[in-house]
Design a protein around this motif. Structure first.
Motif, PDB file in Angstrom:
ATOM      1  N   ILE A 307       0.730  -1.026   0.007  1.00 25.78           N
ATOM      2  CA  ILE A 307      -0.106   0.126   0.021  1.00 25.78           C
ATOM      3  C   ILE A 307       0.590   1.304   0.014  1.00 25.78           C
ATOM      4  N   PHE A 308       0.597   2.230  -0.877  1.00 23.61           N
ATOM      5  CA  PHE A 308       1.267   3.475  -0.843  1.00 23.61           C
ATOM      6  C   PHE A 308       0.146   4.718  -0.611  1.00 23.61           C
ATOM      7  N   VAL A 309       0.563   5.919  -0.558  1.00 30.13           N
ATOM      8  CA  VAL A 309      -0.170   7.009  -0.421  1.00 30.13           C
ATOM      9  C   VAL A 309       0.398   8.320  -1.175  1.00 30.13           C
ATOM     10  N   MET A 310      -0.332   9.050  -1.989  1.00 28.14           N
ATOM     11  CA  MET A 310       0.200  10.056  -2.708  1.00 28.14           C
ATOM     12  C   MET A 310      -1.028  11.379  -2.654  1.00 28.14           C
ATOM     13  N   GLY A 311      -0.365  12.476  -2.818  1.00 27.58           N
ATOM     14  CA  GLY A 311      -1.301  13.444  -2.922  1.00 27.58           C
ATOM     15  C   GLY A 311      -2.110  13.462  -4.022  1.00 27.58           C
ATOM     16  N   LYS A 312      -3.164  14.293  -4.164  1.00 29.51           N
ATOM     17  CA  LYS A 312      -4.425  14.140  -5.088  1.00 29.51           C
ATOM     18  C   LYS A 312      -3.508  14.725  -6.392  1.00 29.51           C
ATOM     19  N   ASP A 313      -2.405  15.409  -6.547  1.00 29.10           N
ATOM     20  CA  ASP A 313      -1.903  15.893  -7.800  1.00 29.10           C
ATOM     21  C   ASP A 313      -0.718  15.002  -8.017  1.00 29.10           C
ATOM     22  N   GLY A 314      -0.540  13.807  -7.451  1.00 32.65           N
ATOM     23  CA  GLY A 314       0.444  12.853  -7.583  1.00 32.65           C
ATOM     24  C   GLY A 314       1.681  12.940  -6.837  1.00 32.65           C
ATOM     25  N   SER A 315       1.679  14.097  -5.985  1.00 29.89           N
ATOM     26  CA  SER A 315       2.936  14.373  -5.325  1.00 29.89           C
ATOM     27  C   SER A 315       3.203  13.691  -4.224  1.00 29.89           C
ATOM     28  N   ASP A 316       4.359  13.670  -3.607  1.00 28.17           N
ATOM     29  CA  ASP A 316       4.551  13.071  -2.136  1.00 28.17           C
ATOM     30  C   ASP A 316       4.204  11.533  -2.101  1.00 28.17           C
ATOM     31  N   LEU A 317       4.660  10.743  -3.190  1.00 27.67           N
ATOM     32  CA  LEU A 317       4.509   9.509  -2.840  1.00 27.67           C
ATOM     33  C   LEU A 317       5.266   8.759  -2.062  1.00 27.67           C
ATOM     34  N   ARG A 318       4.600   7.849  -1.003  1.00 32.50           N
ATOM     35  CA  ARG A 318       5.529   7.168  -0.032  1.00 32.50           C
ATOM     36  C   ARG A 318       4.666   5.900   0.502  1.00 32.50           C
ATOM     37  N   ARG A 319       5.467   4.928   0.482  1.00 38.62           N
ATOM     38  CA  ARG A 319       4.953   3.690   1.095  1.00 38.62           C
ATOM     39  C   ARG A 319       4.631   3.562   2.232  1.00 38.62           C
ATOM     40  N   VAL A 320       3.298   2.753   2.664  1.00 42.29           N
ATOM     41  CA  VAL A 320       2.628   2.684   3.864  1.00 42.29           C
ATOM     42  C   VAL A 320       3.021   1.188   4.485  1.00 42.29           C
ATOM     43  N   THR A 321       2.814   0.413   3.828  1.00 39.24           N
ATOM     44  CA  THR A 321       3.148  -0.950   4.352  1.00 39.24           C
ATOM     45  C   THR A 321       4.376  -1.478   4.202  1.00 39.24           C
ATOM     46  N   PHE A 322       4.904  -1.996   5.208  1.00 41.61           N
ATOM     47  CA  PHE A 322       6.358  -2.827   5.049  1.00 41.61           C
ATOM     48  C   PHE A 322       6.306  -4.200   5.505  1.00 41.61           C
ATOM     49  N   MET A 323       5.154  -4.769   6.392  1.00 39.70           N
ATOM     50  CA  MET A 323       5.185  -5.977   7.322  1.00 39.70           C
ATOM     51  C   MET A 323       4.578  -6.807   6.069  1.00 39.70           C
ATOM     52  N   GLY A 324       5.151  -7.957   5.893  1.00 42.60           N
ATOM     53  CA  GLY A 324       4.409  -8.866   5.218  1.00 42.60           C
ATOM     54  C   GLY A 324       4.528  -8.907   3.683  1.00 42.60           C
ATOM     55  N   ARG A 325       4.174  -9.754   2.816  1.00 43.49           N
ATOM     56  CA  ARG A 325       4.311  -9.667   1.350  1.00 43.49           C
ATOM     57  C   ARG A 325       3.187  -9.139   0.469  1.00 43.49           C
ATOM     58  N   TYR A 326       1.988  -9.285   1.257  1.00 44.53           N
ATOM     59  CA  TYR A 326       0.932  -9.164   0.662  1.00 44.53           C
ATOM     60  C   TYR A 326      -0.238  -7.949   1.216  1.00 44.53           C
ATOM     61  N   ASN A 327      -0.281  -6.645   1.029  1.00 50.11           N
ATOM     62  CA  ASN A 327      -0.914  -5.864   1.605  1.00 50.11           C
ATOM     63  C   ASN A 327      -1.577  -5.012   0.599  1.00 50.11           C
ATOM     64  N   GLU A 328      -3.264  -5.239   0.545  1.00 49.97           N
ATOM     65  CA  GLU A 328      -3.963  -4.796  -0.246  1.00 49.97           C
ATOM     66  C   GLU A 328      -5.293  -4.022   0.063  1.00 49.97           C
TER      67      GLU A 328
END
Lengths: 435, 194
Positions: A307-328
């Motif tokens: 899972i990732f998150v970013m701004g509505k304009d596509g800015s500031d992309l960052r990853r949210v989940t790091f635990m485990g191999r399958y987060n959806e």
């Protein structure tokens, strides 16, 4: 740290507790099992059966039974049940308020229901409402009263008058259906011979957006209730994973073309859409933040889904989940502080929440089949999800801490619940003093 | 669903064969037309016999033609069935082609190179585990890998279409690894270009 330890210990206790009573999950229409440590501040509330005039031929639950279920589901109350007003019991249980009422048959065969909310100590009337309804609409009338009680006591809107859309297998074909939040008053929305799935609510709860396979590929359609269906964004090959912008109603969705899946942002009125993010990875499962400033989505850039998150304009992309191999399939809590998502471990799906920086992970379901597709109630107190813990997939509601799991569908196979928004027409008006 | 597709394919194959038949009947009627005047000129004594002979000859030809059509139809059907039964399997959450998959796809590629009229739809599928959303993207990736392989084999991209069914169209039911492995697949639908 201590919090984590506490959670671990609780996890152990629960894991053990879950081992034996399989029957608990099979029990119908009751509070089934508590998982996780309850972080809810619930308020005790007394409920007394309504005074009944003779001549009512009951086919539905009684008013106090409906209110009791609403209170149990709400995540806000502990019910103190009493056959009649009992100050000693209410005081001992710290139930500062109680609900009761009167019901009588009308000349034209309907029910006249007076509903009251009292202060226990003084018997002061805080709220009184009268509903005159046919018996089959009694449940909705009680939901309306219950939401008024929540507004009176909490100053917040309750979800007893909201609905849930989900997918139900009917004659072997997945169809989109809608029911009240408690599973009652179910109605079928799609009637196709091809699969319908992934329903989400358009703004104002006017209708749904969903996927259908009638063109031999996943494609988005929208349908306002009682109106014909309309195909969406036909310029795209395969479209799915719809997410309605809570502020302006625009639709974020996935489209797959030649093996590559991207997010697009489209206007359902004009049919125009543009690519939302130019990323090398595949992206799916978009979800808006409560005020539509940011977007959660799943990307496979690391191989499996994360899972990732970013701004509505596509800015500031960052990853949210790091635990485990399958987060959806993350969804943003209406309060904005946490996300709920599904994680797969050893082939089993379970529901988790975490903070937006990926910290403070809490596992909400455990050791009870697959648990998927979390969807927040609009007040952020509850999460609807689907689980096959009873053998078949059914819809459940739990509190956002994983406690108080309640099954709301009983037969067939039901998946992919999506909670509606609040119904604006049901918005309680602040009252001047008590009635 | 699959049966309907199959019936549609068979009937379209039959239609095609009929069209082919209609074209080829022209030259075949010519000899019959030739024999009639020849018979009329040579032996007027037994026109009825000639007529009967011509009739039986025509009937014989019609029978042969029907047999030929039937054989052609059966051949196409067998090919289509062969292609439709060539499912390509994948590992969990992967879209890379295994060696076995490549062997199968090479056979399908050969068939498609020979039968230029065939166009195919490649369907990508996943097993029941995981979310609907992600499984659509995974199915799309799998179908694409198959398409890329066949393109490299020399099949025109215009003859191939790829579509993802995610986990919505399982071949095997159940929550066993056996069922899962059957469902992690790409398969083909065959159409015949008119």
């Amino acid at each position: 740290m201590r919090e984590n330890l506490k959670r671990f210990v609780w996890g152990l206790v629960l894991a053990l507790a879950c081992v034996f009573p399989q029957g608990v999950f099979a029990s119908i229409d009751t509070i089934a099992v508590d998982v996780g440590i309850s972080v809810f501040k619930t308020t005790p509330i007394g409920i007394v059966p309504f005074e009944e005039r003779p001549g009512i031929d009951w086919i539905e639950e009684r008013p106090h039974q409906i209110l009791t279920r609403d209170a149990n589901l709400s995540g806000r109350f502990d019910v103190v049940a009493s056959e009649k007003f009992n100050l000693a019991l209410f005081s001992r249980s710290k139930a500062k308020h109680y609900m009761t009422g009167k019901v009588e048959p009308t000349a034209d065969g309907r029910l006249a229901v007076d509903c009251y909310l009292y202060v226990s100590q003084s018997k002061t009337l805080l709220l009184g409402e009268r509903y005159t309804v046919p018996q089959k609409e009694l449940r909705r009338a009680m939901h309306a009263f219950f939401d008024k009680v929540i507004y009176q006591l909490w100053g917040e809107r309750g979800v007893a008058s909201t609905r849930i859309a989900y997918v139900s297998k009917i004659d072997g074909v997945k169809q989109v259906v809608v029911s009240d939040y408690d599973g009652f008053h179910r109605s079928q929305i799609t009637r196709d011979s091809t699969i319908s799935m992934m329903p989400v609510w358009t703004r104002g709860n006017k209708g749904l957006v969903y996927v259908n396979f009638k063109t031999n590929r996943p494609r988005l359609y929208t349908k306002n209730f009682g109106r014909p269906e309309k195909p969406l964004f036909e310029q795209f090959d395969q479209t799915y994973s719809p997410a309605v912008n809570p502020v302006n109603g625009e639709l974020l969705f996935s489209s797959s073309k030649d093996g590559k899946t991207d997010l697009y942002l489209g206007n359902m009125e004009t049919g125009k859409a543009r690519k939302f993010a130019y990323l090398k990875s595949n992206q799916t499962s978009p979800a808006w933040s409560p005020y539509a400033t940011e977007v959660l989505f799943t990307s496979d850039r690391g191989g499996g889904p994360q899972i990732f998150v970013m701004g509505k304009d596509g800015s500031d992309l960052r990853r949210v989940t790091f635990m485990g191999r399958y987060n959806e399939r993350a969804s943003w809590s209406p309060e904005g502080d946490r996300i709920a998502y599904t994680s797969m471990d050893n082939g089993k799906m379970n529901i988790y929440t975490c903070a937006l920086d990926g910290s403070d992970i809490v596992q909400l379901t455990n050791n009870a089949g697959n648990n998927e597709h979390p969807s927040w109630s609009p007040d952020g107190k509850l999460i609807a999800f689907s689980s096959n813990r009873s053998g078949t997939y059914q819809i459940y509601i739990m509190r956002k801490d994983g406690s108080n799991v309640t099954r709301i569908t009983q037969a067939g196979e039901n998946t992919s619940p999506t909670w509606s928004w609040f119904y604006e027409e049901n918005k309680p008006q602040p009252k001047e003093g008590s009635k | 669903m699959k049966n309907i597709v199959k019936i549609a394919l068979i009937s379209s194959a039959a239609c095609l064969a009929l069209v082919a038949c209609a074209k080829k009947q022209q030259p075949q009627t010519d000899p019959a037309a030739d024999t009639a005047p020849a018979a009329a000129a040579g032996q007027e004594a037994a026109p009825a016999m000639t007529q009967a002979q011509a009739d039986s000859l025509a009937a014989e030809q019609a029978r042969l033609e029907a047999e030929r059509l039937e054989a052609e139809r059966a051949r196409l059907e067998a090919l289509i069935n062969q292609i439709m039964s060539e499912d390509v399997y994948f590992d969990f959450d992967r879209s890379e082609l295994t060696e076995k998959a490549k062997e199968l796809l090479a056979q399908v590629g050969e068939l498609l190179l020979k039968e230029k009229r065939f166009t195919i739809t490649i369907e990508g599928h996943t097993d029941a585990r995981g979310t609907e959303d992600y499984n659509f993207t995974l199915g799309a990736k799998r179908a694409m890998k198959v398409k890329e392989f066949l393109a490299a084999y020399g099949i025109e991209n215009s003859r191939m279409e790829s579509v993802s069914y995610g986990k919505e169209a399982p071949k095997a039911q159940g929550e066993t690894e056996e069922a899962y492995s059957q469902n992690r697949r790409a398969n083909f639908r065959v159409n015949i270009k008119q």
